[in-house]
Scaffold this active site. Structure first.
Site, mmCIF file in Angstrom:
data_model
loop_
_atom_site.group_PDB
_atom_site.id
_atom_site.type_symbol
_atom_site.label_atom_id
_atom_site.label_comp_id
_atom_site.label_asym_id
_atom_site.label_seq_id
_atom_site.Cartn_x
_atom_site.Cartn_y
_atom_site.Cartn_z
ATOM 1 C CB SER A 162 26.610 22.047 37.590
ATOM 2 O OG SER A 162 26.496 22.222 38.986
ATOM 3 C CD GLU A 164 24.929 24.599 43.230
ATOM 4 O OE1 GLU A 164 24.092 25.515 43.252
ATOM 5 O OE2 GLU A 164 25.330 24.016 44.255
ATOM 6 C CE1 TYR A 185 29.989 26.273 37.745
ATOM 7 C CE2 TYR A 185 28.214 25.502 39.157
ATOM 8 C CZ TYR A 185 29.290 25.239 38.333
ATOM 9 O OH TYR A 185 29.662 23.940 38.096
#
Length: 367
Positions: A162, A164, A185
């Site tokens: 990801s 992120e 996460y």
């Protein structure tokens, strides 16, 4: 309905497990070999689009679903309803928290390709349930990798990484950019990413990491910001909602179209060599920009309806994620075609149709 793989499909000639380059026991009607893929997270946005893509290419697709008292399979129901895909789609109960179960599944299915898309994927929620997020999103990946190693399969493995993971690292971000995760996460995704690399280097496994930047569609969950916006637009347009409350409007993201991004996943596993790839558009839009695009497409002024509340902001924000997908273009021949303005229009049109169906009692429940 669950369709377990048959005993004939579960073993190779003489009972030996099939290797990636070996001829499989499953054949198309015309006698050509049929490839098998295993997808975790098959009922989600990416999993459902990937299942469609692979079935369209003639694959036999196996998906892992969690046992629940309520079904959440509306994204793939249509694949069971179509005669041309129903017999090649098989669902199995399983969970990324169950390493033994994963190993048994891998041994019985003997997949040629494995796509790990399952996760607790909501960033804001990961602050509230960090332990669970780390277990499923992080440790779940290594359980699946270990299941592949223990089963002795040569399956090619795709790990859903990801954007992120980059967190506060300044954009644009590419495959060499340092990770600075800013949420449980993101930290779990970094762990899973490095585990994938480690199994490639330690055991010679064919593992690829797709570092996907934000990718959306009408199948995006309603608690994700883009879908929250487009669904609100549709409801405001229909007169059943008056305002939309959001958090940080200044966060900037690189938004692409999910069906195109699953094509990039597949291309990674078709390449001769394993590797890691950024999948993105290279464009940057703020949450405020997306609001303006979505509301304008419906003939509305976003500033008349959007409010902000600090309660919807994350404990630690990620200000700016912009991907550099040049490696994917150069090596895989992949490039995005749907940009953020077109994406917002697609999602708004879909939600307007869904709200209309709901108001008139004819909702199909399908994207």
């Amino acid at each position: 309905m669950l369709r377990p793989a048959s005993a004939r499909e579960a073993v190779g000639i003489g009972g030996a497990r099939l290797r990636w380059r070996a001829t499989t026991q499953a054949y198309r009607p015309e006698g050509r070999p049929l490839r098998r893929a295993l997808i975790t997270g098959i009922t989600g946005q990416d999993g459902s689009y990937l299942a469609e893509l692979l079935l369209g290419k003639g694959y036999e697709v196996h998906g892992i679903v969690r046992r629940s008292s309520s079904f959440n399979r509306h994204h793939i129901d249509h694949l069971h309803e179509r005669a041309e895909t129903a017999e090649r789609l098989h669902l199995h109960y399983g969970d990324l928290g169950d390493g033994v179960g994963l190993t048994n599944l891998v041994r019985s299915i003997t997949p040629h390709e494995v796509y790990n898309l399952a996760a607790q994927s909501h960033v804001a929620v990961s602050f509230e349930i960090p332990d669970y997020t780390g277990d499923v999103t992080g440790l779940g990946a290594i359980r699946l990798l270990e299941a592949l190693r223990a089963a002795g399969t040569d399956a090619r493995y795709y790990q859903a990484s990801s954007s992120e993971m980059y967190g506060n690292t300044p954009p644009p971000q590419d495959e060499t950019t340092i990770f600075h995760p800013r949420s449980p996460y993101a930290a779990a995704k970094v762990y899973a990413h490095h585990c994938s690399v480690n199994y490639r280097e330690a055991y010679g496994m064919f593992t690829c990491n797709g570092i996907l930047f934000n990718h959306e569609s009408p199948r995006r969950g309603e608690n994700f910001v883009t879908r929250k916006i487009t669904r609100a637009v549709a409801r405001i347009k229909a007169g059943v909602q008056s305002e939309l409350v959001l958090g940080n409007l200044d966060a900037r993201r690189d938004w692409g179209y999910a069906p195109e991004y699953v094509e990039a996943m597949w291309r990674m596993l078709q390449h001769d060599d394993p590797g890691d790839y950024v999948v993105a558009t290279g464009d940057s839009y703020s949450v405020r920009d997306f609001c303006e695009l979505a509301f304008a497409h419906a003939g509305l002024d976003w500033s008349d309806h959007v409010k902000t509340d600090v309660r919807y902001e994350r404990p630690s924000e990620v200000p700016d994620l912009i991907g550099d997908p040049s490696k994917a273009a150069r090596v895989l021949g992949w490039e995005p075609s749907v940009r953020t303005p077109a994406l917002a229009a697609i999602m708004v049109d879909s939600d307007i149709q869904k709200v209309d169906e709901e108001l008139h009692g004819r909702s199909s429940g399908r994207a």
